[in-house]
Scaffold this motif. Structure first.
Motif, PDB file in Angstrom:
ATOM      1  N   PRO A 109      44.987  10.197 -20.250  1.00  0.00           N
ATOM      2  CA  PRO A 109      43.659   9.688 -20.636  1.00  0.00           C
ATOM      3  C   PRO A 109      42.534  10.107 -19.700  1.00  0.00           C
ATOM      4  O   PRO A 109      41.372   9.896 -20.020  1.00  0.00           O
ATOM      5  CB  PRO A 109      43.844   8.166 -20.600  1.00  0.00           C
ATOM      6  CG  PRO A 109      44.977   7.936 -19.659  1.00  0.00           C
ATOM      7  CD  PRO A 109      45.881   9.114 -19.830  1.00  0.00           C
ATOM      8  N   PHE A 110      42.851  10.722 -18.576  1.00  0.00           N
ATOM      9  CA  PHE A 110      41.823  11.084 -17.605  1.00  0.00           C
ATOM     10  C   PHE A 110      41.468  12.568 -17.640  1.00  0.00           C
ATOM     11  O   PHE A 110      40.541  12.987 -16.968  1.00  0.00           O
ATOM     12  CB  PHE A 110      42.275  10.703 -16.188  1.00  0.00           C
ATOM     13  CG  PHE A 110      42.591   9.245 -16.026  1.00  0.00           C
ATOM     14  CD1 PHE A 110      41.581   8.314 -15.854  1.00  0.00           C
ATOM     15  CD2 PHE A 110      43.899   8.807 -16.069  1.00  0.00           C
ATOM     16  CE1 PHE A 110      41.878   6.962 -15.705  1.00  0.00           C
ATOM     17  CE2 PHE A 110      44.204   7.454 -15.927  1.00  0.00           C
ATOM     18  CZ  PHE A 110      43.183   6.532 -15.750  1.00  0.00           C
ATOM     19  N   GLY A 111      42.233  13.374 -18.382  1.00  0.00           N
ATOM     20  CA  GLY A 111      41.930  14.779 -18.507  1.00  0.00           C
ATOM     21  C   GLY A 111      42.158  15.541 -17.207  1.00  0.00           C
ATOM     22  O   GLY A 111      42.846  15.082 -16.286  1.00  0.00           O
ATOM     23  N   GLU A 112      41.549  16.733 -17.112  1.00  0.00           N
ATOM     24  CA  GLU A 112      41.697  17.553 -15.911  1.00  0.00           C
ATOM     25  C   GLU A 112      41.069  16.887 -14.696  1.00  0.00           C
ATOM     26  O   GLU A 112      41.523  17.069 -13.566  1.00  0.00           O
ATOM     27  CB  GLU A 112      41.066  18.927 -16.134  1.00  0.00           C
ATOM     28  CG  GLU A 112      41.276  19.875 -14.967  1.00  0.00           C
ATOM     29  CD  GLU A 112      40.657  21.237 -15.201  1.00  0.00           C
ATOM     30  OE1 GLU A 112      40.646  22.043 -14.242  1.00  0.00           O
ATOM     31  OE2 GLU A 112      40.190  21.498 -16.328  1.00  0.00           O
ATOM     32  N   LEU A 157      35.998   4.758 -19.701  1.00  0.00           N
ATOM     33  CA  LEU A 157      34.869   5.590 -20.115  1.00  0.00           C
ATOM     34  C   LEU A 157      35.356   6.837 -20.843  1.00  0.00           C
ATOM     35  O   LEU A 157      34.757   7.270 -21.843  1.00  0.00           O
ATOM     36  CB  LEU A 157      34.048   5.973 -18.878  1.00  0.00           C
ATOM     37  CG  LEU A 157      32.583   6.377 -19.084  1.00  0.00           C
ATOM     38  CD1 LEU A 157      31.802   5.231 -19.727  1.00  0.00           C
ATOM     39  CD2 LEU A 157      31.951   6.764 -17.755  1.00  0.00           C
ATOM     40  N   GLU A 158      36.437   7.427 -20.345  1.00  0.00           N
ATOM     41  CA  GLU A 158      37.014   8.603 -21.002  1.00  0.00           C
ATOM     42  C   GLU A 158      37.531   8.264 -22.400  1.00  0.00           C
ATOM     43  O   GLU A 158      37.271   8.984 -23.363  1.00  0.00           O
ATOM     44  CB  GLU A 158      38.157   9.164 -20.143  1.00  0.00           C
ATOM     45  CG  GLU A 158      37.732  10.073 -19.027  1.00  0.00           C
ATOM     46  CD  GLU A 158      37.672  11.531 -19.483  1.00  0.00           C
ATOM     47  OE1 GLU A 158      37.711  11.775 -20.699  1.00  0.00           O
ATOM     48  OE2 GLU A 158      37.563  12.409 -18.619  1.00  0.00           O
ATOM     49  N   LYS A 159      38.249   7.145 -22.482  1.00  0.00           N
ATOM     50  CA  LYS A 159      38.929   6.820 -23.740  1.00  0.00           C
ATOM     51  C   LYS A 159      37.979   6.313 -24.807  1.00  0.00           C
ATOM     52  O   LYS A 159      38.122   6.668 -25.989  1.00  0.00           O
ATOM     53  CB  LYS A 159      40.022   5.785 -23.461  1.00  0.00           C
ATOM     54  CG  LYS A 159      40.837   5.427 -24.696  1.00  0.00           C
ATOM     55  CD  LYS A 159      41.981   4.488 -24.346  1.00  0.00           C
ATOM     56  CE  LYS A 159      42.826   4.180 -25.589  1.00  0.00           C
ATOM     57  NZ  LYS A 159      43.959   3.276 -25.268  1.00  0.00           N
ATOM     58  N   TYR A 160      37.024   5.486 -24.439  1.00  0.00           N
ATOM     59  CA  TYR A 160      36.197   4.815 -25.445  1.00  0.00           C
ATOM     60  C   TYR A 160      34.791   5.390 -25.585  1.00  0.00           C
ATOM     61  O   TYR A 160      34.031   4.935 -26.444  1.00  0.00           O
ATOM     62  CB  TYR A 160      36.096   3.322 -25.121  1.00  0.00           C
ATOM     63  CG  TYR A 160      37.423   2.608 -25.234  1.00  0.00           C
ATOM     64  CD1 TYR A 160      37.967   2.324 -26.484  1.00  0.00           C
ATOM     65  CD2 TYR A 160      38.140   2.241 -24.095  1.00  0.00           C
ATOM     66  CE1 TYR A 160      39.192   1.674 -26.603  1.00  0.00           C
ATOM     67  CE2 TYR A 160      39.360   1.593 -24.193  1.00  0.00           C
ATOM     68  CZ  TYR A 160      39.873   1.318 -25.448  1.00  0.00           C
ATOM     69  OH  TYR A 160      41.092   0.689 -25.559  1.00  0.00           O
ATOM     70  N   TYR A 161      34.448   6.377 -24.754  1.00  0.00           N
ATOM     71  CA  TYR A 161      33.112   6.952 -24.908  1.00  0.00           C
ATOM     72  C   TYR A 161      33.139   8.477 -24.959  1.00  0.00           C
ATOM     73  O   TYR A 161      32.715   9.087 -25.954  1.00  0.00           O
ATOM     74  CB  TYR A 161      32.194   6.495 -23.772  1.00  0.00           C
ATOM     75  CG  TYR A 161      30.809   7.118 -23.826  1.00  0.00           C
ATOM     76  CD1 TYR A 161      29.957   6.888 -24.906  1.00  0.00           C
ATOM     77  CD2 TYR A 161      30.373   7.975 -22.820  1.00  0.00           C
ATOM     78  CE1 TYR A 161      28.695   7.474 -24.975  1.00  0.00           C
ATOM     79  CE2 TYR A 161      29.122   8.558 -22.864  1.00  0.00           C
ATOM     80  CZ  TYR A 161      28.285   8.306 -23.944  1.00  0.00           C
ATOM     81  OH  TYR A 161      27.053   8.891 -24.014  1.00  0.00           O
ATOM     82  N   MET A 162      33.672   9.119 -23.910  1.00  0.00           N
ATOM     83  CA  MET A 162      33.561  10.572 -23.830  1.00  0.00           C
ATOM     84  C   MET A 162      34.463  11.283 -24.838  1.00  0.00           C
ATOM     85  O   MET A 162      34.041  12.254 -25.480  1.00  0.00           O
ATOM     86  CB  MET A 162      33.858  11.033 -22.402  1.00  0.00           C
ATOM     87  CG  MET A 162      32.719  10.722 -21.437  1.00  0.00           C
ATOM     88  SD  MET A 162      32.981  11.343 -19.768  1.00  0.00           S
ATOM     89  CE  MET A 162      34.163  10.169 -19.167  1.00  0.00           C
ATOM     90  N   PHE A 183      33.168  10.581 -28.633  1.00  0.00           N
ATOM     91  CA  PHE A 183      31.878  11.199 -28.914  1.00  0.00           C
ATOM     92  C   PHE A 183      31.807  12.660 -28.461  1.00  0.00           C
ATOM     93  O   PHE A 183      30.739  13.277 -28.534  1.00  0.00           O
ATOM     94  CB  PHE A 183      30.752  10.402 -28.250  1.00  0.00           C
ATOM     95  CG  PHE A 183      30.549   9.039 -28.847  1.00  0.00           C
ATOM     96  CD1 PHE A 183      29.756   8.865 -29.974  1.00  0.00           C
ATOM     97  CD2 PHE A 183      31.173   7.927 -28.309  1.00  0.00           C
ATOM     98  CE1 PHE A 183      29.569   7.614 -30.533  1.00  0.00           C
ATOM     99  CE2 PHE A 183      30.994   6.667 -28.860  1.00  0.00           C
ATOM    100  CZ  PHE A 183      30.196   6.500 -29.979  1.00  0.00           C
ATOM    101  N   GLY A 184      32.913  13.198 -27.994  1.00  0.00           N
ATOM    102  CA  GLY A 184      32.962  14.606 -27.625  1.00  0.00           C
ATOM    103  C   GLY A 184      32.014  14.996 -26.509  1.00  0.00           C
ATOM    104  O   GLY A 184      31.393  16.069 -26.564  1.00  0.00           O
ATOM    105  N   VAL A 185      31.893  14.162 -25.488  1.00  0.00           N
ATOM    106  CA  VAL A 185      31.015  14.459 -24.359  1.00  0.00           C
ATOM    107  C   VAL A 185      31.658  15.561 -23.514  1.00  0.00           C
ATOM    108  O   VAL A 185      32.730  15.369 -22.941  1.00  0.00           O
ATOM    109  CB  VAL A 185      30.768  13.205 -23.498  1.00  0.00           C
ATOM    110  CG1 VAL A 185      29.910  13.556 -22.289  1.00  0.00           C
ATOM    111  CG2 VAL A 185      30.105  12.126 -24.330  1.00  0.00           C
ATOM    112  N   SER A 186      30.999  16.714 -23.459  1.00  0.00           N
ATOM    113  CA  SER A 186      31.572  17.851 -22.747  1.00  0.00           C
ATOM    114  C   SER A 186      30.610  18.490 -21.752  1.00  0.00           C
ATOM    115  O   SER A 186      31.008  19.383 -21.010  1.00  0.00           O
ATOM    116  CB  SER A 186      32.037  18.922 -23.745  1.00  0.00           C
ATOM    117  OG  SER A 186      30.946  19.370 -24.536  1.00  0.00           O
TER     118      SER A 186
END
Length: 740
Positions: free
Chosen positions: A79-82, A597-602, A605-608
């Motif tokens: 869930p935290f990505g790179e 924040l990663e799971k429920y927002y970024m 909503f595809g925040v990149s």
């Protein structure tokens, strides 16, 4: 059986030695488990630290890069990505060590002086370099410097080799195009190397850091590490910026590239702003500027806030996470200091000395812990609402439970203004006025975790001017420990004090040896040698003195008053349990906030955008410190309040004790003091006369200007290198001076 019964009364247990044996066995078993636990924790922390350092050397290589990419691929579903992988690799070891440091410090004996061992040769106390840009450098510090130099050279060379291997992937390029491309990739690699240095940059300036307490390095000593790292980091960032600027100039896209704000890469304009703030900080922190224009240095250093913000905007969350561990621990420390400094502290008394110095005594709760080599940061709102100045503590924690004192020498604008607020008369008079309603705020005490000076049977204390302050605290601490039969192995003390004028000797009146410990001479030998460098012969108001021995009888004024309460317990040497809970809970809160924040927002909503994710990452750190850490500090504050209320119930005892803590005109140390006029200390002669001991080593502590430290360190190094046999003592060098 009749014989046995006749030997035991009905009230005595049968075989009474069993209880004593059982208690002794349990005590030994408890000590064994404590020692085992400390050993396991220490080995684990060392293993994590070595693995962390190895990571920085491994990543620039092809193997390290491939390993990092494989790890990112293998954990792509987390869930935290790179960003989570980078934070785990670069910041995780720091958090693990900080977490393990909490139980280690708790189970460690706070008074370690009873574990007396011959210090012998130690890397931390053996001066190797005594002159040059680094000042006095110990063997351990030199190893650290060499490691950073080797790392930078290795990283740059490894990245360069990789860049050459990647060059064909950019297509058919001309020779000039290849050179420009190599320059661009090299500039990028300088930035990566600077990020690695940034991972360490903020660690030395976390004043109350659990990590500094773990390694027993006080903030005032660690400050020079921050200076070294700051210079190295800014040098690498300069190469990073100049490299890109040169490429943009060659390609004719300088202006458009400078203002470019990329969404799928580094935001150039944010990087330019970030470097601009860093450059201002760097220039103002250079030695000549810092020493001559301290206020400019002090105020511009607060631009680090904007430096960190625009760094996050420039590099994004993944790259920022490589330096996030040290920055987060610094934010925790800064927030705690903000809480502590909000309290107004009562100035309970002030004492003026013939030399113009002033002794201030502050109210403190009896639970506040510090040692004789501690220091505080003081702010007086009526002098300056923004400036904080460091002062060594001049009192021993055994002098009294409810007060702590410092000595101020009027050598600058700030101290002169403060004395002007306290006094309406000339410098040599002693009438002070605390009815000016001064509002003092204090951060600290900070300092060594343990009183290392008590482990030396012989001490040589070398002071220059106002550097006498911590040594007065040491003398008082040793005397009190002898009086109360507390652990203390010091039996011989030589105090060497270089002053401009003999009027400064009146400061010794703050330590009344006979009053503290009437029978100290049976167990302790104290010699005091004072060098009045600006006086060719002793002068008194009515003529010349007949001998070279000065007896202090100068008038000293004492007053009591002021407003405010006791110092806060939220400090660098405060409760290990609360400090540990604060770090652990806040760190967990940071990870949880970022994960949510990663799971429920970024993700939804595809925040990149790099810059947006970077500022959100930094915002998560701040939110964890303020909301989660603030909750812990609030509970800590409530607990502290209950302790303070209990202390205030004993207010009459507090005031009486403070009065007793201030000397009122009597000579303090001894009936006679050796004064040498018109000359400076000859450390070769001094050390020669103190080089013969009973086989134990000699602790040398210096507090004074850099030239004095270099002279003493040079003599210590020379004596240690000339040792002809193991029975001769080792001179262990310690410094107690600020690098500001």
């Amino acid at each position: 059986m009749a014989l046995i019964q006749s030997q035991n009364t009905p009230d005595e247990p049968f075989l009474p030695s069993l209880d004593e044996t059982e208690k002794s066995s349990r005590k030994k078993l408890g000590c064994f488990f404590v020692s085992l636990s400390k050993w396991v924790l220490k080995v684990t922390m060392w293993a994590v630290f070595i693995a962390w350092i190895a990571l920085f050397f491994l990543i620039p290589s092809d193997y390290g890069t491939d390993l990092y990419d494989d790890l990112v691929t293998a954990t792509s579903g987390n869930p935290f990505g790179e960003t989570g992988v980078a934070l785990l690799l670069y910041g995780g070891p720091l958090f693990i060590i900080a977490f393990l440091a909490v139980p280690y410090l708790i189970i460690s004996d706070e008074e370690q002086v009873h574990e007396h061992k011959a210090p012998r040769f130690r890397l931390w106390t053996f001066p190797v370099l005594v002159d040059g840009p680094f000042g006095v450098v110990s063997a351990a510090e030199l190893i650290g410097i060499l490691l950073f130099v080797v790392f930078v050279l290795w990283a740059v060379s490894a990245y360069t080799v990789t860049n050459f291997e990647m060059l064909p992937t950019y297509g058919d390029l001309t020779l000039n195009q290849k050179r420009v491309q190599m320059l661009q990739m090299s500039a990028y690699c300088f930035g990566l190397t600077a990020l690695s240095c940034l991972a360490f940059l903020f660690l030395p300036i976390t004043r109350g850091s659990i990590l500094l307490r773990l390694v027993n390095i006080p903030f005032e000593h660690a400050t020079k590490y921050h200076i070294w790292l700051g210079n190295l980091t800014m040098f690498l960032l300069t190469l990073h910026g100049l490299g890109y600027m040169t490429v943009w100039i060659i390609r004719g896209i300088l202006l458009s590239s400078i203002v470019e704000w990329k969404s799928d890469g580094g935001a150039n304009f944010a990087g330019v702003i970030c470097y601009g703030f860093g450059l201002v900080i760097w220039i103002s922190a250079l030695g000549p500027v810092r020493r001559r224009y301290f206020e400019i240095f002090y105020y511009t250093h607060h631009l680090y806030i904007f430096f960190v913000i625009f760094l996050a905007l420039h590099v994004g969350d993944t790259y920022f996470s490589k330096a996030a561990g040290g920055i987060f621990l610094f934010l925790l420390d800064r927030f705690l200091r903000l809480w502590q400094s909000r309290r107004t502290v009562k100035i309970t008394s002030a004492t003026s000395f013939p030399c113009g110095s002033v002794k201030l005594v502050f109210s403190k709760p009896k639970n506040l812990r510090y040692n004789a080599l501690s220091f505080i940061f003081l702010k007086v709102g009526e002098v300056s609402r923004l400036q904080w100045h460091p002062f060594s503590v001049s009192s021993s924690p055994l002098d009294g439970k409810y007060h702590i004192s410092i000595l101020l020498k009027c050598v600058g604008d700030w101290t002169s203004k403060l004395r002007g607020k306290l006094s309406n008369c000339s410098v040599n008079q002693s009438e002070l006025d605390l009815h000016a309603n001064l509002t003092a705020s204090i951060e600290g005490p900070y300092g060594h975790e343990s009183p290392y000076y008590l482990k030396y049977s012989k001490l040589i204390l070398v002071a220059g001017g106002s550097g006498i302050s911590p040594f007065l605290a040491i003398l008082s601490d040793i005397l009190n420990r002898i009086k109360y039969e507390k652990p203390c192995f010091t039996r011989n003390v030589l105090l060497v004090w270089a002053v401009r004028n003999s009027s400064e000797v009146s400061l010794l009146s703050t330590v009344d040896m006979e009053s503290i410990c009437p029978s100290y001479s049976d167990k302790l030998t104290i010699e005091i040698e004072i060098y009045a460098t600006r006086e060719s012969e002793p002068l008194l108001e009515e003529g010349k003195a007949e001998t070279g021995v000065l007896r202090c009888s100068g008038s000293v004024g004492w007053i009591q008053g002021g407003q405010g309460g006791a110092m806060s317990l939220l400090c660098g040497t405060g409760s290990k349990v609360w400090c540990g809970v604060y770090v652990i809970i806040s760190s967990i809160g940071f990870v949880v906030i970022w994960g949510l924040l990663e799971k429920y927002y970024m993700d939804p909503f595809g925040v990149s955008y790099w810059w947006y994710r970077g500022i959100l990452f930094l915002g998560s750190m701040v939110a964890a410190v303020v909301m989660v850490g603030g909750g812990v500090v609030a509970l800590w504050h409530i607990w502290e309040g209950k302790l303070v209320e209990a202390a205030e119930e004993d207010g009459e005892r507090l005031d009486n004790e403070t009065v007793m803590g201030g000397s009122q005109g009597s000579v303090g140390v001894g009936s006679g003091i050796k004064i040498r006029y018109g000359r400076r200390p000859d450390f070769g002669e001094i050390f020669e006369g103190n080089g013969i001991s009973d086989g134990s080593d000699i602790g040398v502590i210096v507090c004074g200007p850099s030239t004095l430290q270099s002279s003493v360190a040079r003599e210590c190094r020379s004596r240690n290198l000339r040792r002809s046999c193991s029975s001769q003592p080792v001179f262990h060098f310690h410094s107690h001076s600020f690098c500001f």
